[in-house]
Design an enzyme around this catalytic site. Sequence first.
Site, PDB file in Angstrom:
ATOM      1  N   ALA A 129       1.176  -1.443  -0.249  1.00 32.17           N
ATOM      2  CA  ALA A 129      -0.081   0.040  -0.036  1.00 32.17           C
ATOM      3  C   ALA A 129       0.788   1.446   0.482  1.00 32.17           C
ATOM      4  O   ALA A 129       0.704   2.225  -0.808  1.00 32.17           O
ATOM      5  CB  ALA A 129      -0.790   0.135   1.376  1.00 32.17           C
ATOM      6  N   THR A 130       2.180   1.241   0.256  1.00 34.23           N
ATOM      7  CA  THR A 130       2.869   2.281   0.659  1.00 34.23           C
ATOM      8  C   THR A 130       3.497   2.380  -0.652  1.00 34.23           C
ATOM      9  O   THR A 130       3.244   3.720  -1.152  1.00 34.23           O
ATOM     10  CB  THR A 130       3.800   2.149   1.887  1.00 34.23           C
ATOM     11  OG1 THR A 130       3.720   2.314   2.619  1.00 34.23           O
ATOM     12  CG2 THR A 130       4.723   2.936   0.930  1.00 34.23           C
ATOM     13  N   ASN A 166      -6.175   3.272  10.434  1.00 36.03           N
ATOM     14  CA  ASN A 166      -5.663   2.445  11.180  1.00 36.03           C
ATOM     15  C   ASN A 166      -5.236   2.532  12.720  1.00 36.03           C
ATOM     16  O   ASN A 166      -4.950   1.418  13.609  1.00 36.03           O
ATOM     17  CB  ASN A 166      -4.171   2.380  10.625  1.00 36.03           C
ATOM     18  CG  ASN A 166      -3.729   3.810  10.266  1.00 36.03           C
ATOM     19  OD1 ASN A 166      -4.313   4.449  10.003  1.00 36.03           O
ATOM     20  ND2 ASN A 166      -1.896   3.620  10.473  1.00 36.03           N
ATOM     21  N   GLN A 171      -6.699  -0.376   5.172  1.00 41.50           N
ATOM     22  CA  GLN A 171      -7.636  -0.704   6.223  1.00 41.50           C
ATOM     23  C   GLN A 171      -8.326  -1.746   6.119  1.00 41.50           C
ATOM     24  O   GLN A 171     -10.083  -2.501   7.700  1.00 41.50           O
ATOM     25  CB  GLN A 171      -7.212  -0.170   7.679  1.00 41.50           C
ATOM     26  CG  GLN A 171      -5.986   0.592   8.016  1.00 41.50           C
ATOM     27  CD  GLN A 171      -5.748  -0.624   8.501  1.00 41.50           C
ATOM     28  OE1 GLN A 171      -5.819  -1.930   9.502  1.00 41.50           O
ATOM     29  NE2 GLN A 171      -4.519  -0.394   8.905  1.00 41.50           N
ATOM     30  N   SER A 192      -4.513  -3.483   0.033  1.00 46.93           N
ATOM     31  CA  SER A 192      -2.464  -4.247   0.175  1.00 46.93           C
ATOM     32  C   SER A 192      -2.569  -5.542   0.432  1.00 46.93           C
ATOM     33  O   SER A 192      -3.573  -5.756   1.849  1.00 46.93           O
ATOM     34  CB  SER A 192      -1.566  -3.708   1.774  1.00 46.93           C
ATOM     35  OG  SER A 192      -0.520  -4.869   2.209  1.00 46.93           O
ATOM     36  N   THR A 236       9.591  -7.460 -12.567  1.00 42.51           N
ATOM     37  CA  THR A 236       8.607  -8.425 -12.801  1.00 42.51           C
ATOM     38  C   THR A 236       8.008  -8.736 -12.211  1.00 42.51           C
ATOM     39  O   THR A 236       7.933  -9.035 -10.785  1.00 42.51           O
ATOM     40  CB  THR A 236       9.766 -10.286 -13.025  1.00 42.51           C
ATOM     41  OG1 THR A 236      11.799  -9.541 -13.881  1.00 42.51           O
ATOM     42  CG2 THR A 236       9.837 -11.243 -12.315  1.00 42.51           C
ATOM     43  N   CYS A 283       6.950   6.741  23.003  1.00 43.73           N
ATOM     44  CA  CYS A 283       7.927   7.732  23.808  1.00 43.73           C
ATOM     45  C   CYS A 283       9.624   7.050  23.636  1.00 43.73           C
ATOM     46  O   CYS A 283      10.763   7.683  24.524  1.00 43.73           O
ATOM     47  CB  CYS A 283       7.665   7.114  25.471  1.00 43.73           C
ATOM     48  SG  CYS A 283       8.694   7.626  26.997  1.00 43.73           S
TER      49      CYS A 283
END
Lengths: 404, 138
Positions: free
Chosen positions: A74-75, A154, A182, A202, A243, A328
């Site tokens: 998906a990125t 997400n 999602q 994805s 490919t 954190c």
Amino acid sequence: MLKLPIYLDNNATTPMDPRVLEAMIPYFTEHFGNAASRNHSFGWEAEDAVDKARKQVADCINANEKEIIFTSGATESNNLALKGVFEMYREKGNHIITVNIEHKAILDTCRHLEKSGAEITFLTPGPDGRVTTEQVEQAIKPNTILISVMYANNEIGCINPIREIGAVARKNGILMHTDATQAVGKIPVDVNIDNIDLLSFSAHKMYGPKGIGALYVRRKNPRVKVTSQIDGGGHERGMRSGTLNVTGIVGFGKACELAASEMEAESKRLAALRDKLESELLKIEESYVNGSIEFRLPHITNISFKFVEGEGLMMGVKDIAVSSGSACTSASLEPSYVLKNLGLDDELAHSSLRFGLGRFTTEEQIDYAIDHVRTAVNKLREMSPLWEMFKEGIDLKSIEWAAH
Amino acid sequence: MAYSEKVIDHYQNPRNIGTLDKSAKSVGTGLVGAPECGDVMRLQIQVNDETGIIEDAKFKTFGCGSAIASSSLATEWLKGKSINDALEIDNMDIVEELSLPPVKIHCSVLAEDAIKAAINDYRAKHGLEAIEDKKKHY
């Protein structure tokens, strides 16, 4: 016996369904051909497998198989959609509308495009995490070429009114992209009913393998084109060379087929489990659900437990794998930008846990998780100075904190 | 990120959690950090007015495992020390003892700040001026 730890982070990734693995195996060894090899049976077998999978993937979102461009995930799909549209339609305009709680693959790509001369409007969603059609409509300018709004978030699972936003886009002659990573396979997504021109998704979020995803690119009414970002042999109608990842594609196809056929029953089962988890955890004093409850994916809940810190809490719930809105661990000490942009106080954002249920989550696991989280929250509150002050009726906002 | 064994031990078995009477003259209280930063430590010492020895120390911490461990360790080290010796506790000693990674050094800084704040609170109750932090972190 319950096997520990319990995986409740299915929004990060999902385990592969054994049926998907089974479908993939022959294509690693026996049918290893290159789908682009046109002159022998090895190539034809691979090509047939890709064709079949492309149909399965397309069917899952009610698209035509010719509209599916396989990518690495998906990125990459988000990058191809945004950069590809910007480069292809640059002469028409340079303005893109998106939302500030999108995935980083959208936000960072937009930042990149800003440097190349794009003008980006980042909408802020309501406290429920959703944007409205009015917000989108008001942001439209004469030079707007693309609207990109995620189908479902997400971190909190809220679902945007994509169909309505898509209608606004169409009415104004603007392309509509959605990052549906999602949502696909979890709730019904239909590119035609939902007025979608480009859609990223994805395999690994829906029990398929990692490293394979797709971008849906509409071919008719309107015919959409994107400039390729990876050049080479002209695969995928020239929009994405390289490919083809045949095993991944076969797995993606099988995952789509399974998700579509089991969606109705599975979403009911997961919603029931999620609701049980949520209602039990909300019995803990000072706990709150983040984001929309009404418009939400069935398998996710994001809960803040006030006066305990998320990372400390995660350490206390080591028998379950969840994720926290508190960051954190990074040097910045910044909590989740998604929760912050919903308008949540930093302290609530720091105190949140995301639970993502999945196909292999059982009721026994949920019962264990409820108990485990409750124990950890109570223990940490016993050692929280903020909890003590709250119990004494001290308004934490009245204290001058020595921020470091 | 993996926590060190000592951090896990302090997190699971925190030493000296609790509250001392902050209005008592023999008690010094330090409250440092901020909720929006994700860390708040409250460290308290009970001092024998005659000997200047810290007889008891308690803490409560809102924060990650490293923050909890740093304050737990600090209370352990404080007990039985004179105030002057307590002032010598350096955040890097805590880093070393707990094997804190670089991103968690701020937890040890906070613990050192909490010790100093508690001592200064005690000093203020006895009409003594605050001891200035000679060290500049970062």
